[in-house]
Design a protein around this motif. Structure first.
Motif, short mmCIF file in Angstrom:
data_model
loop_
_atom_site.label_atom_id
_atom_site.label_comp_id
_atom_site.label_asym_id
_atom_site.label_seq_id
_atom_site.Cartn_x
_atom_site.Cartn_y
_atom_site.Cartn_z
N GLN A 102 -0.02 5.71 17.88
CA GLN A 102 0.35 5.51 16.47
C GLN A 102 -0.83 5.81 15.56
O GLN A 102 -0.67 6.45 14.52
N ASN A 146 -0.76 8.77 12.80
CA ASN A 146 -1.03 8.48 11.39
C ASN A 146 -2.18 9.33 10.87
O ASN A 146 -2.11 9.90 9.78
N SER A 199 -0.06 10.32 7.16
CA SER A 199 1.14 9.65 6.66
C SER A 199 1.55 8.56 7.64
O SER A 199 1.26 8.65 8.84
N THR A 200 2.21 7.54 7.12
CA THR A 200 2.75 6.49 7.98
C THR A 200 4.27 6.45 7.87
O THR A 200 4.89 5.44 8.22
N THR A 237 6.86 4.55 10.19
CA THR A 237 6.19 3.42 10.84
C THR A 237 6.70 2.12 10.24
O THR A 237 6.75 1.97 9.03
N TYR A 255 5.85 -1.21 9.30
CA TYR A 255 4.67 -2.06 9.15
C TYR A 255 4.99 -3.50 9.54
O TYR A 255 4.12 -4.21 10.05
N VAL A 293 -4.37 0.23 12.02
CA VAL A 293 -3.02 0.67 11.68
C VAL A 293 -2.70 0.21 10.25
O VAL A 293 -2.15 0.98 9.45
N SER A 344 -4.52 2.38 7.78
CA SER A 344 -3.88 3.69 7.62
C SER A 344 -2.58 3.55 6.84
O SER A 344 -2.24 4.41 6.03
N TYR A 345 -1.86 2.45 7.05
CA TYR A 345 -0.60 2.23 6.34
C TYR A 345 -0.85 2.12 4.83
O TYR A 345 -0.13 2.71 4.03
N TYR A 393 -2.44 5.68 3.37
CA TYR A 393 -1.57 6.84 3.25
C TYR A 393 -0.32 6.46 2.52
O TYR A 393 0.47 7.12 2.08
#
Length: 146
Positions: A72, A76, A81-82, A85, A87, A139, A142-143, A146
């Motif tokens: 993951q 990402n 981009s997420t 995903t 969250y 994670v 990145s969420y 992005y």
């Protein structure tokens, strides 16, 4: 990246191994409990076959659990981009890993001599829970980035 046939073979093999362990280890525990009268007393520092099997399974679990976050994170990072995903999945996993890791730490014996042994016996699960929590922070980063 694995081809679909290789991935399918890996998944089938993994299911067979997990099923075998799920049957063999409980049977070993039942046999050990029935045969307590003939067991030779062992020292407190040695591990018997069942405990060693559990310890090995703990480290294998730790490796797979930690490895589960890298695809993951890579996806990402590569897509920047997420999208797609969830969250909420990662947020709930973070809460679960945090509380699980804390439960192991809070159960730690007060006596220093027992604390080291406890820590060593629970190390794979501590690494798994806090390690994945650490990766889930990336994670989350990145969420929100992005």
């Amino acid at each position: 990246i694995l081809g679909s046939k290789s991935l399918k073979n890996f998944c089938v093999t993994w299911i067979i191994v997990c099923t075998a362990l799920g049957v063999i280890l409980p049977c070993q525990l039942l046999l050990r409990n029935q045969d307590q009268s003939t067991v030779i007393e062992r020292s407190n520092n040695s591990l018997d076959m069942i405990e060693m099997s559990g310890f090995i399974c703990g480290y294998i679990s730790c490796v797979f659990y930690l490895g589960s976050r890298f695809p993951q994170l890579y996806k990402n990072f590569r897509r920047r981009s997420t999208e797609g995903t969830s969250y909420l999945l990662f947020a709930l996993a973070m809460m679960g890993n945090c509380t699980y890791g804390l439960s192991l730490v809070l159960k730690m014996p007060a006596t220093a001599s027992f604390r080291t042994l406890y820590f060593l016996h629970h190390l794979p699960w501590l690494i798994g829970s806090f390690g994945v929590l650490f990766l889930d922070i990336f994670v989350s980063f990145s969420y929100f980035s992005y």
